[in-house]
Motif scaffolding. Structure first.
Motif, PDB file in Angstrom:
ATOM      1  N   ASP A 197       0.821  -1.209   0.000  1.00 15.70           N
ATOM      2  CA  ASP A 197       0.000   0.000   0.000  1.00 15.70           C
ATOM      3  C   ASP A 197       0.857   1.263   0.000  1.00 15.70           C
ATOM      4  O   ASP A 197       0.488   2.278  -0.609  1.00 15.70           O
ATOM      5  CB  ASP A 197      -0.974  -0.008   1.172  1.00 15.70           C
ATOM      6  CG  ASP A 197      -0.295  -0.250   2.516  1.00 15.70           C
ATOM      7  OD1 ASP A 197       0.564  -1.138   2.577  1.00 15.70           O
ATOM      8  OD2 ASP A 197      -0.639   0.439   3.499  1.00 15.70           O
TER       9      ASP A 197
ATOM     10  N   ALA B 234      -4.401 -13.769   2.353  1.00 18.38           N
ATOM     11  CA  ALA B 234      -5.217 -12.813   3.097  1.00 18.38           C
ATOM     12  C   ALA B 234      -4.460 -11.520   3.378  1.00 18.38           C
ATOM     13  O   ALA B 234      -5.045 -10.424   3.335  1.00 18.38           O
ATOM     14  CB  ALA B 234      -5.699 -13.440   4.402  1.00 18.38           C
ATOM     15  N   ASP B 235      -3.165 -11.606   3.666  1.00 26.91           N
ATOM     16  CA  ASP B 235      -2.389 -10.399   3.930  1.00 26.91           C
ATOM     17  C   ASP B 235      -2.272  -9.533   2.680  1.00 26.91           C
ATOM     18  O   ASP B 235      -2.339  -8.294   2.754  1.00 26.91           O
ATOM     19  CB  ASP B 235      -0.988 -10.759   4.444  1.00 26.91           C
ATOM     20  CG  ASP B 235      -1.022 -11.383   5.827  1.00 26.91           C
ATOM     21  OD1 ASP B 235      -1.983 -11.098   6.593  1.00 26.91           O
ATOM     22  OD2 ASP B 235      -0.111 -12.168   6.152  1.00 26.91           O
TER      23      ASP B 235
ATOM     24  N   ARG C  65      -5.612  -7.760   2.150  1.00 29.72           N
ATOM     25  CA  ARG C  65      -5.800  -6.612   3.033  1.00 29.72           C
ATOM     26  C   ARG C  65      -4.984  -5.418   2.541  1.00 29.72           C
ATOM     27  O   ARG C  65      -5.486  -4.291   2.484  1.00 29.72           O
ATOM     28  CB  ARG C  65      -5.401  -6.957   4.466  1.00 29.72           C
ATOM     29  CG  ARG C  65      -5.681  -5.820   5.446  1.00 29.72           C
ATOM     30  CD  ARG C  65      -5.451  -6.241   6.898  1.00 29.72           C
ATOM     31  NE  ARG C  65      -5.890  -5.177   7.792  1.00 29.72           N
ATOM     32  CZ  ARG C  65      -5.140  -4.118   8.120  1.00 29.72           C
ATOM     33  NH1 ARG C  65      -3.937  -3.991   7.609  1.00 29.72           N
ATOM     34  NH2 ARG C  65      -5.601  -3.197   8.938  1.00 29.72           N
ATOM     35  N   SER C  66      -3.743  -5.650   2.165  1.00 26.95           N
ATOM     36  CA  SER C  66      -2.920  -4.559   1.640  1.00 26.95           C
ATOM     37  C   SER C  66      -3.498  -4.009   0.348  1.00 26.95           C
ATOM     38  O   SER C  66      -3.472  -2.791   0.112  1.00 26.95           O
ATOM     39  CB  SER C  66      -1.488  -5.045   1.398  1.00 26.95           C
ATOM     40  OG  SER C  66      -0.852  -5.395   2.604  1.00 26.95           O
TER      41      SER C  66
ATOM     42  N   ILE D 116      -6.661  -3.929  -0.577  1.00 30.74           N
ATOM     43  CA  ILE D 116      -7.820  -3.096  -0.266  1.00 30.74           C
ATOM     44  C   ILE D 116      -7.384  -1.696   0.153  1.00 30.74           C
ATOM     45  O   ILE D 116      -7.998  -0.684  -0.220  1.00 30.74           O
ATOM     46  CB  ILE D 116      -8.681  -3.765   0.826  1.00 30.74           C
ATOM     47  CG1 ILE D 116      -9.327  -5.045   0.283  1.00 30.74           C
ATOM     48  CG2 ILE D 116      -9.760  -2.800   1.345  1.00 30.74           C
ATOM     49  CD1 ILE D 116     -10.015  -5.891   1.344  1.00 30.74           C
TER      50      ILE D 116
ATOM     51  N   CYS E 121     -10.607 -14.727   7.178  1.00 30.16           N
ATOM     52  CA  CYS E 121     -11.200 -13.404   7.381  1.00 30.16           C
ATOM     53  C   CYS E 121     -10.136 -12.328   7.206  1.00 30.16           C
ATOM     54  O   CYS E 121      -8.972 -12.533   7.541  1.00 30.16           O
ATOM     55  CB  CYS E 121     -11.818 -13.288   8.779  1.00 30.16           C
ATOM     56  SG  CYS E 121     -13.191 -14.421   9.075  1.00 30.16           S
ATOM     57  N   VAL E 122     -10.557 -11.183   6.685  1.00 28.08           N
ATOM     58  CA  VAL E 122      -9.661 -10.050   6.497  1.00 28.08           C
ATOM     59  C   VAL E 122     -10.283  -8.839   7.195  1.00 28.08           C
ATOM     60  O   VAL E 122     -11.392  -8.419   6.845  1.00 28.08           O
ATOM     61  CB  VAL E 122      -9.459  -9.738   5.004  1.00 28.08           C
ATOM     62  CG1 VAL E 122      -8.620  -8.470   4.828  1.00 28.08           C
ATOM     63  CG2 VAL E 122      -8.793 -10.920   4.306  1.00 28.08           C
ATOM     64  N   PRO E 123      -9.599  -8.267   8.196  1.00 28.84           N
ATOM     65  CA  PRO E 123     -10.157  -7.096   8.883  1.00 28.84           C
ATOM     66  C   PRO E 123     -10.094  -5.854   7.999  1.00 28.84           C
ATOM     67  O   PRO E 123      -9.085  -5.591   7.346  1.00 28.84           O
ATOM     68  CB  PRO E 123      -9.252  -6.948  10.112  1.00 28.84           C
ATOM     69  CG  PRO E 123      -7.962  -7.573   9.701  1.00 28.84           C
ATOM     70  CD  PRO E 123      -8.308  -8.689   8.755  1.00 28.84           C
ATOM     71  N   VAL E 124     -11.193  -5.113   7.965  1.00 28.60           N
ATOM     72  CA  VAL E 124     -11.265  -3.888   7.168  1.00 28.60           C
ATOM     73  C   VAL E 124     -11.889  -2.798   8.023  1.00 28.60           C
ATOM     74  O   VAL E 124     -12.922  -3.019   8.675  1.00 28.60           O
ATOM     75  CB  VAL E 124     -12.119  -4.104   5.889  1.00 28.60           C
ATOM     76  CG1 VAL E 124     -12.240  -2.804   5.107  1.00 28.60           C
ATOM     77  CG2 VAL E 124     -11.508  -5.185   5.013  1.00 28.60           C
TER      78      VAL E 124
END
Length: 368
Positions: A246, A268-269, A272-273, A275, A295-298
């Motif tokens: 990111d 998943a990592d 997340r990056s 997103i 799951c990916v925290p957002v």
């Protein structure tokens, strides 16, 4: 009367592939017997073979088949013996998704294609020594010299089409291209980020080069793949070894972020990056599939400025429409998927698996 043929059988999760003599049932009214010429090897096959998905084993996988029709069931109208065909996923044809032209979102897609291992009536078209094996994978089970396929899995191509090149159209290529055509849909001057320079990601890149996108950024950790991405038209490439995705994208886009991300790695990592690289009203398209339950925290507030995260199955393709178009683009040299392919005889399927896992091969295609 059954048909005896040779198949690459997965005996148990993680056991690899073993060539074995198997028997196929005769085609039912809505089925087609295909003599395989080639079959692409996809990460979905590897995940099932490893036991990551609940497909019944021993079984026969393979879902990017290409071959010649040898026999058809009494109700088949789309193809005839002698036709060259590509094989893709199957669907019921009757649910709302199928009727609306979105068979990849068929109500029964998972059971018919990925985890069932059998026809809707509970039978398998493939057996060994009288014992049914897991089959009907994506309506075809193409890792065999012959396959009994659903008519809805079969798409006719030109008589002289190079099947050894076109085989991956039925899944990987169609998925990458569909992610661009059907979901990202770049506007003039927009910026597209593709995470993963494998077969799906590079297919997305090829599609993006024919779009009005102004910038296409490709991300991977394998330098040779990034070099290939540059040759195929990427405007920027990022080696994420030791870098924060990111942050790098923020610098490239002068802080604005990207208009769309196509995430193909299944990590998943990375998702997340990816997103976090989205600009306002940007869309992240999830193509790569991690294990169930991932799951990916957002941050919800990050999403409020119009950002979207959406999943995608098989490019949201209607196969009878999309696959012939892709084949025409390949034959015209406008979709150079041959750059991605390494051929292996069926007897070397385990070598092909090892090479793709190690990153030595982008798209293995088995030849029969």
């Amino acid at each position: 009367m059954s048909i005896r043929t040779t198949a690459a059988v997965v005996e148990a999760p993680g056991a690899g592939f073993t060539l074995s003599e198997v028997d196929l049932s005769e085609p039912r009214p809505d089925e087609v017997l295909v003599r395989l010429v080639a079959a692409g090897l996809c990460h979905t096959d590897l995940g099932v073979a490893a036991g990551a998905l609940p497909f019944p084993l021993p079984g026969v996988l393979g879902h990017e088949g290409a071959g010649v029709v040898e026999a058809v069931g009494s109700a088949v109208t789309r193809v005839a013996p002698g036709d060259q065909v590509l094989l893709s996923f199957t669907s019921c044809g009757d649910c709302a998704g199928c009727r609306d032209g979105h068979p990849a979102y068929c109500d029964t897609w998972l059971q018919l294609n990925l985890i069932g291992g059998q026809r809707p009536d509970g039978t398998s078209p493939v057996s060994r020594d009288g014992t049914p094996l897991g089959g009907h994978f994506f309506g075809q089970s193409a890792f065999a010299r012959h396959a009994v396929a659903d008519e809805r899995s079969v798409v006719k191509v030109l008589p002289d089409a190079p099947l050894e090149v076109l085989a991956p159209l039925g899944c990987g290529v169609m998925t990458g291209v569909g992610a661009v055509w059907h979901v990202a849909a770049p506007c003039p001057g927009s910026t597209l980020l593709i995470t993963g320079a494998g077969a799906v990601g590079l297919s997305a890149l090829m599609a993006a080069t024919h779009s009005p996108a102004g910038r296409v950024i490709v991300v991977d950790r394998i330098i040779d793949r990034l070099a290939l991405a540059t040759r195929l038209g990427a405007t920027d490439v990022i080696d994420t070894s030791g870098t924060e995705l990111d942050k790098v994208v923020e610098e490239i886009t002068c802080g604005r972020g990207v208009d769309a991300v196509i995430e193909t790695t299944g990590n998943a990592d990375v998702l997340r990056s990816a997103i976090l690289t989205l600009g306002p009203r940007g869309t992240a398209v999830i193509v790569g599939a991690p294990p169930f339950g991932t799951c990916v925290p957002v941050d919800v507030n990050f999403m409020i400025p119009g950002r979207t995260v959406t999943g995608l199955t098989l490019g949201d393709a209607e196969t009878r429409t999309m696959i012939p178009v892709l084949a025409d683009l390949v034959l015209a040299g406008r979709l150079p998927i041959g750059e991605l392919i390494t051929h292996y005889p069926l007897s070397e399927i385990n070598t092909a698996v090892a090479d793709v896992v190690a990153g030595r091969t982008i798209k293995p295609v088995l030849t029969f």
